[in-house]
Design a protein around this motif. Sequence first.
Motif, PDB file in Angstrom:
ATOM      1  N   UNK A  18      62.232  41.454  35.186  1.00 25.46           N
ATOM      2  CA  UNK A  18      62.457  41.453  36.806  1.00 25.46           C
ATOM      3  C   UNK A  18      63.068  40.399  37.259  1.00 25.46           C
ATOM      4  N   UNK A  19      62.965  38.936  36.713  1.00 25.23           N
ATOM      5  CA  UNK A  19      63.739  38.081  37.052  1.00 25.23           C
ATOM      6  C   UNK A  19      65.025  38.063  36.693  1.00 25.23           C
ATOM      7  N   UNK A  20      65.206  38.286  35.439  1.00 31.90           N
ATOM      8  CA  UNK A  20      66.674  38.411  35.039  1.00 31.90           C
ATOM      9  C   UNK A  20      67.453  39.808  35.595  1.00 31.90           C
ATOM     10  N   UNK A  21      66.936  40.740  35.786  1.00 31.96           N
ATOM     11  CA  UNK A  21      67.695  41.690  36.430  1.00 31.96           C
ATOM     12  C   UNK A  21      67.993  41.448  37.879  1.00 31.96           C
ATOM     13  N   UNK A  22      67.095  40.509  38.575  1.00 32.59           N
ATOM     14  CA  UNK A  22      67.473  40.210  39.861  1.00 32.59           C
ATOM     15  C   UNK A  22      68.560  39.421  39.955  1.00 32.59           C
ATOM     16  N   UNK A  61      70.818  39.005  37.709  1.00 30.18           N
ATOM     17  CA  UNK A  61      72.016  39.802  37.371  1.00 30.18           C
ATOM     18  C   UNK A  61      72.651  40.396  38.644  1.00 30.18           C
ATOM     19  N   UNK A  62      71.792  41.109  39.372  1.00 30.30           N
ATOM     20  CA  UNK A  62      72.084  41.380  40.363  1.00 30.30           C
ATOM     21  C   UNK A  62      72.818  40.886  41.559  1.00 30.30           C
ATOM     22  N   UNK A  63      72.233  39.551  41.613  1.00 32.39           N
ATOM     23  CA  UNK A  63      72.756  38.450  42.526  1.00 32.39           C
ATOM     24  C   UNK A  63      73.864  37.688  42.103  1.00 32.39           C
ATOM     25  N   UNK A  64      74.306  38.152  40.680  1.00 34.75           N
ATOM     26  CA  UNK A  64      75.331  37.465  40.009  1.00 34.75           C
ATOM     27  C   UNK A  64      75.209  35.867  39.755  1.00 34.75           C
ATOM     28  N   UNK A  65      73.690  35.614  39.505  1.00 35.66           N
ATOM     29  CA  UNK A  65      73.326  34.111  39.442  1.00 35.66           C
ATOM     30  C   UNK A  65      72.965  33.684  38.083  1.00 35.66           C
TER      31      UNK A  65
END
Length: 196
Positions: free
Chosen positions: A83-87, A89-93
């Motif tokens: 979840x942390x990694x996907x979020x 990636x979504x935020x381009x962080x």
Amino acid sequence: MLPVTASVPDPEEVRDGFRFRGGHAALDLTATLTGRLKETQRDLLAQPEDVLRWLRAAGFDCAATAPDDRLLAAARQLREAVYTLAMRRLAEQTLPASARTILNNTAGLPAAAPEIAADGRMRLRGDAASLLTLVAREAVSLLGGEMADRIRQCEGDGCAILFLDTSRSGDRRWCSMTACGNRHKVAAFRQRREKP
């Protein structure tokens, strides 16, 4: 790498109390913590036996094992790392090292092996830990591959479900048209009717 789940979401979205709207086993695992955007969350992986239930509901042929607290902790850690990694990636962080380490370490463990079943279809069979390893490997392939840009978070009010957008246009907004998408359409219809 063998895909853990089909790229097309299963029409049966709720199985044994778990939501399967992500179109990918790793994203579906993240949905086992509900209410992420709300004040109160509910962990559907409350007991070690729940990990086995989720694996079976996800379509894995989970060998009979005695689940324990280590399995539960591993499943929860994997879920939160994905979840942390996907979020991120979504935020381009930047992807946090702690979540990457959990995912990579889990993916490096012995995984369930594919086999041909009596009906001629491929199945994945193993104990719960080896099946979680397979989910972790698929998460690595998803998060580090070209489909990472197709991971979305549902735009439904209060919904935090992650899903893989496999639509041709790449503009899917809802985890499910029968759930969040329908609620949005009904609310928009009511709002239009209330305007003078």
